[in-house]
Design a protein around this motif. Structure first.
Motif, PDB file in Angstrom:
ATOM      1  N   GLY B  18       0.783  -1.215   0.000  1.00 22.99           N
ATOM      2  CA  GLY B  18       0.000   0.000   0.000  1.00 22.99           C
ATOM      3  C   GLY B  18       0.813   1.262   0.000  1.00 22.99           C
ATOM      4  O   GLY B  18       1.930   1.296  -0.474  1.00 22.99           O
ATOM      5  N   THR B  19       0.246   2.300   0.536  1.00 22.12           N
ATOM      6  CA  THR B  19       0.876   3.607   0.432  1.00 22.12           C
ATOM      7  C   THR B  19       2.009   3.723   1.434  1.00 22.12           C
ATOM      8  O   THR B  19       1.864   3.450   2.609  1.00 22.12           O
ATOM      9  CB  THR B  19      -0.154   4.709   0.729  1.00 22.12           C
ATOM     10  OG1 THR B  19      -0.729   4.439   1.995  1.00 22.12           O
ATOM     11  CG2 THR B  19      -1.233   4.719  -0.319  1.00 22.12           C
ATOM     12  N   SER B  93       4.972   6.788  -3.275  1.00 19.52           N
ATOM     13  CA  SER B  93       3.713   6.603  -2.552  1.00 19.52           C
ATOM     14  C   SER B  93       2.572   6.500  -3.556  1.00 19.52           C
ATOM     15  O   SER B  93       2.695   6.915  -4.706  1.00 19.52           O
ATOM     16  CB  SER B  93       3.476   7.778  -1.614  1.00 19.52           C
ATOM     17  OG  SER B  93       3.407   8.959  -2.380  1.00 19.52           O
ATOM     18  N   ALA B  94       1.452   5.939  -3.083  1.00 18.16           N
ATOM     19  CA  ALA B  94       0.299   5.769  -3.958  1.00 18.16           C
ATOM     20  C   ALA B  94      -0.900   6.468  -3.359  1.00 18.16           C
ATOM     21  O   ALA B  94      -0.918   6.769  -2.166  1.00 18.16           O
ATOM     22  CB  ALA B  94      -0.011   4.292  -4.142  1.00 18.16           C
ATOM     23  N   ASP B  97      -6.411   4.045  -3.667  1.00 19.12           N
ATOM     24  CA  ASP B  97      -6.741   2.779  -4.350  1.00 19.12           C
ATOM     25  C   ASP B  97      -5.628   2.303  -5.295  1.00 19.12           C
ATOM     26  O   ASP B  97      -5.879   1.507  -6.199  1.00 19.12           O
ATOM     27  CB  ASP B  97      -8.083   2.892  -5.073  1.00 19.12           C
ATOM     28  CG  ASP B  97      -8.054   3.945  -6.166  1.00 19.12           C
ATOM     29  OD1 ASP B  97      -7.034   4.676  -6.238  1.00 19.12           O
ATOM     30  OD2 ASP B  97      -9.017   4.048  -6.944  1.00 19.12           O
ATOM     31  N   ASN B  98      -4.439   2.795  -5.084  1.00 15.38           N
ATOM     32  CA  ASN B  98      -3.278   2.335  -5.881  1.00 15.38           C
ATOM     33  C   ASN B  98      -3.395   2.594  -7.384  1.00 15.38           C
ATOM     34  O   ASN B  98      -2.840   1.869  -8.188  1.00 15.38           O
ATOM     35  CB  ASN B  98      -3.038   0.837  -5.677  1.00 15.38           C
ATOM     36  CG  ASN B  98      -2.528   0.523  -4.288  1.00 15.38           C
ATOM     37  OD1 ASN B  98      -1.714   1.266  -3.743  1.00 15.38           O
ATOM     38  ND2 ASN B  98      -3.009  -0.560  -3.721  1.00 15.38           N
ATOM     39  N   THR B  99      -4.119   3.625  -7.763  1.00 16.98           N
ATOM     40  CA  THR B  99      -4.229   3.913  -9.194  1.00 16.98           C
ATOM     41  C   THR B  99      -3.343   5.083  -9.604  1.00 16.98           C
ATOM     42  O   THR B  99      -3.223   5.397 -10.781  1.00 16.98           O
ATOM     43  CB  THR B  99      -5.673   4.259  -9.603  1.00 16.98           C
ATOM     44  OG1 THR B  99      -6.117   5.320  -8.760  1.00 16.98           O
ATOM     45  CG2 THR B  99      -6.574   3.049  -9.473  1.00 16.98           C
ATOM     46  N   TRP B 101       0.541   6.671  -8.708  1.00 20.73           N
ATOM     47  CA  TRP B 101       1.785   6.542  -7.952  1.00 20.73           C
ATOM     48  C   TRP B 101       2.638   7.781  -8.168  1.00 20.73           C
ATOM     49  O   TRP B 101       2.754   8.276  -9.288  1.00 20.73           O
ATOM     50  CB  TRP B 101       2.553   5.296  -8.404  1.00 20.73           C
ATOM     51  CG  TRP B 101       1.956   4.036  -7.856  1.00 20.73           C
ATOM     52  CD1 TRP B 101       0.950   3.301  -8.412  1.00 20.73           C
ATOM     53  CD2 TRP B 101       2.297   3.381  -6.635  1.00 20.73           C
ATOM     54  NE1 TRP B 101       0.640   2.223  -7.630  1.00 20.73           N
ATOM     55  CE2 TRP B 101       1.471   2.244  -6.520  1.00 20.73           C
ATOM     56  CE3 TRP B 101       3.217   3.633  -5.621  1.00 20.73           C
ATOM     57  CZ2 TRP B 101       1.535   1.364  -5.442  1.00 20.73           C
ATOM     58  CZ3 TRP B 101       3.291   2.759  -4.547  1.00 20.73           C
ATOM     59  CH2 TRP B 101       2.449   1.642  -4.458  1.00 20.73           C
ATOM     60  N   PRO B 180      -5.858  -0.627 -10.428  1.00 21.36           N
ATOM     61  CA  PRO B 180      -5.081  -0.504  -9.196  1.00 21.36           C
ATOM     62  C   PRO B 180      -3.992  -1.568  -9.165  1.00 21.36           C
ATOM     63  O   PRO B 180      -4.274  -2.740  -9.418  1.00 21.36           O
ATOM     64  CB  PRO B 180      -6.110  -0.750  -8.083  1.00 21.36           C
ATOM     65  CG  PRO B 180      -7.252  -1.419  -8.729  1.00 21.36           C
ATOM     66  CD  PRO B 180      -7.221  -1.127 -10.196  1.00 21.36           C
ATOM     67  N   PRO B 182      -1.052  -2.748  -6.676  1.00 20.25           N
ATOM     68  CA  PRO B 182      -0.283  -2.561  -5.438  1.00 20.25           C
ATOM     69  C   PRO B 182       1.208  -2.839  -5.629  1.00 20.25           C
ATOM     70  O   PRO B 182       2.027  -2.294  -4.911  1.00 20.25           O
ATOM     71  CB  PRO B 182      -0.922  -3.560  -4.467  1.00 20.25           C
ATOM     72  CG  PRO B 182      -1.787  -4.454  -5.275  1.00 20.25           C
ATOM     73  CD  PRO B 182      -2.095  -3.763  -6.561  1.00 20.25           C
ATOM     74  N   TYR B 183       1.579  -3.677  -6.598  1.00 23.03           N
ATOM     75  CA  TYR B 183       2.994  -4.019  -6.754  1.00 23.03           C
ATOM     76  C   TYR B 183       3.660  -3.190  -7.855  1.00 23.03           C
ATOM     77  O   TYR B 183       4.728  -3.554  -8.346  1.00 23.03           O
ATOM     78  CB  TYR B 183       3.164  -5.512  -7.029  1.00 23.03           C
ATOM     79  CG  TYR B 183       2.277  -6.074  -8.124  1.00 23.03           C
ATOM     80  CD1 TYR B 183       1.068  -6.676  -7.817  1.00 23.03           C
ATOM     81  CD2 TYR B 183       2.662  -6.003  -9.455  1.00 23.03           C
ATOM     82  CE1 TYR B 183       0.247  -7.189  -8.816  1.00 23.03           C
ATOM     83  CE2 TYR B 183       1.856  -6.512 -10.454  1.00 23.03           C
ATOM     84  CZ  TYR B 183       0.648  -7.105 -10.125  1.00 23.03           C
ATOM     85  OH  TYR B 183      -0.152  -7.600 -11.115  1.00 23.03           O
ATOM     86  N   THR B 487      -5.660  -5.936  -2.443  1.00 19.00           N
ATOM     87  CA  THR B 487      -4.441  -5.592  -1.718  1.00 19.00           C
ATOM     88  C   THR B 487      -3.673  -6.875  -1.390  1.00 19.00           C
ATOM     89  O   THR B 487      -2.462  -6.920  -1.476  1.00 19.00           O
ATOM     90  CB  THR B 487      -4.780  -4.857  -0.407  1.00 19.00           C
ATOM     91  OG1 THR B 487      -5.875  -4.010  -0.653  1.00 19.00           O
ATOM     92  CG2 THR B 487      -3.594  -4.070   0.079  1.00 19.00           C
TER      93      THR B 487
END
Lengths: 307, 544
Positions: B18-19, B93-94, B97-99, B101, B180, B182-183, B487
């Motif tokens: 995550g962030t 950082s993101a 919702d990880n969309t 970065w 999204p 995460p990786y 996630t």
């Protein structure tokens, strides 16, 4: 003579053209392509790449543009596998390597081979003869893919005298083993051809006449026997020279020289179309040229031949 | 030349989950106190083939990527354990919702011509990657990273300028994703995401990567390249961490023949080479300090052709299970390969980050139980001495593949009465045949592009371009697309592996090992980095 040479050169052009067309077709018929990989490219990406290299065009247009490129600009196209180099660059880098060790191999094979052959013939059935025949048979039965590892074991692993491979711009230690490995079997053939033709010449009438005149032996051999004895050798040396300077896959791969033999097989495996074509044309042109050179040499050696 | 430094590590798992905002210093070669370094800091290694390119957006092979990782530096690097550490980016950082970065770039990063490395260099490189005009064989990586509009740009439906990446200022890079991810940070260690110098490319065109033209931002600069023979890179003075970079000269020698490479290693001409198949036990005994083996993020497996035109028998799940069960993987790893490879019962290797190998039933059995089960499955499917099954195994020409195929054919014949013919083809022809489904059982190998299970399991998707078995399962498809939004997708991955072990669209055989001869003078080789993303700047050479 000049007319003869011009005529032969005129025939060379359609020969090369046929060679180009034939290899072009053969290459395209082979399954696979330059951009195949374990991870197949998405269709759109592949289409973009093929468009970049003109592979999306019909065959005859590709072939036409290829030939036009060569004739008008002496441009053999870009390499498909290595983006920052053209085929001209690749050949300009690889050919001098094989030309260097090939030429030295040739010089070695001809010098040693001829000396052995002549010595054997002159001292027929003496220990020199047996030694020469033994050496040449020994060298002949050791093909370069056996010779190369043997040399490396002895000179690299045991004695630590020579590096086991590489080229380094043709520095002497890197050249020695490729030259020997490539040259020995040629040397053996040359020795045997020279020996048998020398034997034949030495028993001919004009040599007997020369002896009768009381000429010294050395003069008989050098002035009278050598030239006619070289005739059969000449027809062998033309193709042998081309074979040596265009490199051997075995030598290139084994000694990692970066020479043209290795390039040729690697580009065939990679389906690097333009590199395969470029090297094929080079080999074709060299073969044609050296066959012509041999024919001209014939006329020089044998006064009976006139073109 | 000694630097007693401590290596700080940005925790990769945090980045994955995550962030995060990270601001940690990293240092290159970590030379402990008391170690005497060699006077000549050189490293010479063997490569099998000439590298494809050192252009970050063009390179497509392992050999080339190794060079690119030394010559260029991307947003993030990996440390010896494969964890993410800062590269040009110091913080990342993101959004929620990880969309989206955001990467903060260091201010002291420089190109080898002295120009500062800016976020614009990344924007240029990423747009270049997906531009159909460049026609990069790795353009699809931009799509895999889910960068906004990447797919449309590759397809020629949008302009490269519309790619979802921007530089609000010289040291900030913002990436917008269409899904999204995460990786996402882990993917920025891939060579195709490294920056490229626009001014040099525009000046020299395709020839910009030649030693006389190239400008790079990594720890090394390319000084010599003799195609098919050698490439040499030397330490760059402009690299921001040059002070802690120890190795001065790194040379890659092209040696096609692995036995000849081994001879040259033994003669002291090389510091690293691969161990030829089956020779590891002998070399380990003779050179215990030099012979090393460690797990790799790769799987060796067989595809079974499930297409309409494929063999009828293989459409029966019982036959596929029987074939998978009857392979005694320990014989292959322990008696043929003998280099530390491990038997594979799942498609994803256990070495993959955050991946717990699920307990699939046939992995739990003993080989005797598997053989028993295989026999009864085969009978149930209606094959036996009265109705023998005939199959052919297709593999690309290689001594090792031939040995594996031979022993598998024997196992199938002895245990199941299957008559197997072996078929080998030269590489390009083989790829064509396998891609077209012109085979019955075909050899395959897959190495992860990044350290996350989806790099393997995505191959099981119906639409995957690498799905050479032509496998299609709706549940697998939806589990995998759902996994991209989660996630923690591990439950989905476990379920997919279970389905694959049940349906056997592929027969996993073994997980690769890196089996090398490495000069013991060379320190800090990242044996724990399963992707084998190594950086010369982290290595050093001790005195003899």
């Amino acid at each position: 003579m000049l007319k003869y040479i011009l005529k032969r050169l005129a025939v060379a052009i359609p020969t090369l053209l046929i060679l180009i067309i034939f290899s072009f077709i053969l290459m395209r018929v082979a399954p696979g392509g330059p951009f195949n990989s374990e991870r197949p490219l998405p269709a759109q990406v592949l289409a973009n790449i093929e468009a970049k290299y003109g592979l999306d065009q019909p065959w005859h247009i590709q072939l036409w543009e290829y030939v036009v490129g060569i004739v008008t600009r002496f441009d053999f196209g870009p390499s498909f596998a290595y983006t920052d180099r053209t085929v001209n660059d690749i050949i300009a880098q690889g050919f001098p390597v094989t030309l260097t060790y090939g030429t030295w191999s040739f010089v070695l094979a001809v010098t040693v081979g001829c000396l052995l052959g002549i010595a054997a013939a002159v001292r027929h059935n003496s220990w020199i003869d047996y030694f020469a025949v033994g050496t040449s048979i020994g060298a002949q039965v050791l093909p370069n893919f056996v010779m190369a590892p043997l040399l490396v074991i002895v000179f690299t692993l045991w004695l630590h005298w020579l590096p086991g491979g590489g080229w380094r711009g043709g520095q002497l230690p890197y050249v020695i083993m490729p030259v020997i490995a490539l040259g020995t079997s040629y040397m053996a053939s040359i020795a045997r051809i020279t020996r048998s033709s020398m034997l034949e010449v030495l028993s001919s009438n004009f040599i007997r006449t020369a002896r009768a005149k009381g000429l010294p032996s050395s003069q008989i051999i050098i002035r009278h026997a050598l030239k006619p004895a070289l005739m059969p050798l000449l027809s062998y040396l033309g193709p042998a020279f081309v074979g040596m300077v265009t490199g051997s896959v075995v030598i290139d791969v084994f000694f990692s020289t970066g020479g043209i033999g290795q390039l040729f097989t690697n580009s065939a495996f990679n389906r690097d179309y333009s590199v395969i074509m470029g090297i094929t044309i080079l080999l074709g042109a060299l073969t044609i040229t050296f066959n012509l050179v041999v024919d001209i040499l014939y006329a020089w050696v044998d006064p009976r031949i006139r073109y | 030349m000694k630097s007693a430094t401590q290596k700080f590590v940005a925790v990769a798992t945090a980045a994955l989950l995550g962030t995060t905002a990270l601001a940690v210093p990293t240092f290159a070669a970590n030379v402990p106190e008391g170690v005497t370094l060699a006077d000549e800091q050189t490293f010479t290694y063997r490569v099998l083939d000439e590298h494809s390119s050192v252009d970050p957006q063009i390179v497509e092979d392992v050999t080339g990527s190794e060079l690119v990782r030394d010559l260029f530096e991307g947003l993030l690097n990996q440390n010896a354990d494969g964890e993410l550490v800062p590269g040009v980016a110091t913080e990342w950082s993101a959004n929620e919702d990880n969309t989206q970065w955001t990467f903060k770039l260091r201010e002291d990063a420089k190109w080898s011509d002295g120009t500062a490395v800016t976020a614009g260099d990344f924007v240029y490189a990423w747009k270049r990657l997906v531009n159909p005009e460049l026609a990069s064989p790795y353009a699809w990586f931009g799509e895999l990273m889910s960068i906004e509009n990447a797919a449309e740009i590759i397809a020629g439906d949008m302009e490269p300028s519309e790619l979802g990446v921007e530089a609000p200022d010289e040291h900030t890079l913002v990436v917008n994703l269409s899904a999204p991810l995460p990786y996402f940070p882990a993917m920025t260690t891939h060579a195709s995401t490294f920056p490229s110098p626009q001014w040099v490319i525009e000046e020299h065109g395709d020839a910009w990567t030649r030693p006389e033209n190239i400008v790079t931002n990594g720890a090394y600069v390319l000084t010599e390249h003799v195609p098919q023979e050698r490439s040499v890179r030397v330490k760059s003075d402009t690299y921001w961490d040059a002070e802690n970079t120890v190795l001065e000269t790194v040379t890659a020698l092209v040696i096609n023949d692995e036995n000849q490479a081994l001879t040259r290693f033994l003669a002291g001409e090389l510091d690293r080479t691969e161990v030829p198949t089956g020779q590891y036990p002998r070399l380990k005994e003779e050179h215990p300090d030099a012979a090393i083996s460690f797990p790799r993020l790769c799987t060796y497996y067989y595809n079974v052709n499930l297409r309409e035109n494929g063999p009828e028998a293989l459409k029966d799940v019982k036959v596929r299970q029987a074939l998978a069960y009857a392979i005694d993987r320990n014989v292959i790893t322990d008696q043929i390969l003998q280099g530390g490879q491990t038997p594979a019962y799942t498609f994803t290797p256990g070495a993959t980050a955050n991946f717990e190998v699920p307990s699939v039933p046939f992995a739990e059995m003993t080989q005797a139980e598997r053989d028993e089960a295989a026999k009864s499955l085969m009978e149930e499917a209606g094959y036996g001495s009265d109705n023998p099954l005939e199959l052919s195994i297709l593999y690309n020409t290689s001594e090792a593949h031939r040995e594996v195929a031979t022993v598998i054919a024997q196992m199938w014949e002895q245990k199941l009465g299957v008559t197997t013919t072996l078929n080998n083809m030269e590489w390009n022809t083989f790829l064509e045949a396998r891609g077209n489904g012109d085979y019955e059982v075909a050899r395959a190998g897959w190495c992860g592009d990044y350290n996350e299970a989806s790099t393997f399991l995505d191959l099981m998707q119906t639409e995957s371009g690498y799905n050479d078995s032509a496998y299609s399962n709706e549940e697998v498809d939806s589990l995998l697309s759902e996994a991209k939004t989660l996630t923690d997708p591990s439950a989905n991955y476990t379920r997919v592996e279970e389905i694959v072990a049940e349906e056997m669209p592929v027969l996993p055989i073994y997980h690769y090992a890196g089996v090398y001869m490495l000069n013991p003078q060379i320190q800090e080789w990242p044996v724990n980095n399963v992707e084998q993303n190594w950086y010369s700047k982290d290595l050093y050479r001790v005195a003899e």
